[in-house]
Design an enzyme around this catalytic site. Structure first.
Site, short mmCIF file in Angstrom:
data_model
loop_
_atom_site.label_atom_id
_atom_site.label_comp_id
_atom_site.label_asym_id
_atom_site.label_seq_id
_atom_site.Cartn_x
_atom_site.Cartn_y
_atom_site.Cartn_z
N GLY A 200 21.19 46.95 -5.49
CA GLY A 200 21.22 46.32 -6.80
C GLY A 200 19.79 46.05 -7.25
CD GLN B 129 15.24 42.43 -8.31
OE1 GLN B 129 16.31 42.92 -8.65
NE2 GLN B 129 14.91 42.26 -7.03
CB CYS C 110 16.33 39.43 -2.96
SG CYS C 110 15.78 39.69 -4.66
CG LEU C 111 15.21 45.69 -3.35
CD1 LEU C 111 15.31 46.81 -4.40
CD2 LEU C 111 14.91 46.28 -1.98
CG HIS D 178 21.69 39.14 -5.41
ND1 HIS D 178 21.26 38.51 -4.27
CD2 HIS D 178 20.59 39.75 -5.95
CE1 HIS D 178 19.95 38.75 -4.12
NE2 HIS D 178 19.53 39.50 -5.12
CD GLU D 179 20.97 42.86 -8.30
OE1 GLU D 179 19.95 42.68 -8.99
OE2 GLU D 179 20.93 42.94 -7.05
CG HIS E 81 17.61 39.12 -9.76
ND1 HIS E 81 16.44 38.56 -9.31
CD2 HIS E 81 18.13 39.77 -8.70
CE1 HIS E 81 16.27 38.85 -8.02
NE2 HIS E 81 17.29 39.58 -7.63
NI NI Z 1 17.69 40.34 -5.73
#
Ligand code: NI
Length: 189
Positions: free
Chosen positions: A44, A49, A101-102, A143-144, A147
Site C-alpha cells: 500500500g 508518502q 509502513c514504508l 492504514h492508507e 495516511h
Molecule cells: Ni504506511
C-alpha cells in the site's frame, strides 16, 4: 517514475491531504505510485508518502507469496487505486495485526482495527464506487486512509511503546536507517 519514499518526521505525513479536482488525469501519477510501491515491496502507498498532499492511495497484494502473513482474505488478488476516498463506516470485530509502513522502515507493531470498512471512492477513470471490504483488505485500506488524514500507525501505540521507539524514530527522521529502496528524510527536503 520511481519516487523516493518520504520518511517519518516530514510534516507532509501529518497534514490532511487535499481532494484531487474531479476529472484530472491521474493515470501517470497512479502508475508512478504503483511503480514506487513495487520497488519498495510495499502493499500500500499513499500520495503523501511520495511528497504529494493529495487524497489518493494505491493497494496491491498481487505480488504476495502464499506464505506471507498478509496473503489472506483475497489480498493476493487485490489491486486498486482509491481517489478522493471517503470512509463511510468502520464496523465489525476489532482485531490485532502487526503493521509496518514504508515511511517508518524496520518497525513493526501490533495495531487493533475493526475488520470491515465501507468506503466511497473514485477509480482512476473517475467512476464513483461504494464498496465494503473486510479482513486484510480492510486493514490495508484503513492504514492508507490514515495516511491521507495525516495519521500513522504508531499513533495507536501506548505511550510506553512510543517511548521505546523514540530513538529509532529520531534516526529515521534523520535518514539514518537501512532500506533497500530510495528514501527522502525531512532534513534533506
Ligand atoms: Ni504506511
Amino acid at each position: 517514475m520511481v519516487y523516493p519514499i518520504i520518511m517519518y518526521g516530514d510534516p507532509i505525513l501529518r497534514q490532511r491531504a487535499k481532494d484531487i479536482e474531479e476529472g484530472t488525469d491521474v493515470t501517470q501519477l497512479v502508475q508512478d505510485m504503483y511503480e514506487t510501491m513495487h520497488q519498495a515491496q510495499g502493499i500500500g502507498l499513499a500520495a503523501p508518502q511520495i511528497g504529494k498532499g493529495l487524497r489518493l492511495f494505491v493497494v496491491d497484494g498481487t505480488g504476495l507469496d502464499k506464505e506471507d502473513e498478509e496473503a489472506e482474505d483475497g489480498l493476493q488478488n487485490f489491486k486498486k487505486a482509491f481517489i478522493n476516498p471517503v470512509m463511510i463506516e468502520e464496523l465489525g470485530k476489532p482485531w490485532e495485526f502487526e503493521e509496518g509502513c514504508l515511511s517508518i522502515p524496520n518497525i513493526r507493531e501490533k495495531v487493533t482495527r475493526k475488520d470491515t470498512v465501507k468506503i466511497r471512492y473514485y477509480d482512476e477513470n473517475w467512476n464513483l464506487t461504494e464498496e465494503e471490504f473486510d479482513g486484510m483488505k480492510a486493514r490495508v485500506i484503513q492504514h492508507e486512509y490514515d495516511h491521507i488524514e495525516g495519521k500513522l500507525f504508531i499513533d495507536y501505540l501506548t505511550p510506553l511503546k512510543k517511548r521505546l521507539l523514540k530513538a529509532k524514530l529520531t534516526d529515521i527522521s534523520k535518514g539514518e536507517v537501512k532500506t533497500d529502496y530510495r528514501i527522502l528524510a525531512p532534513v534533506r527536503r
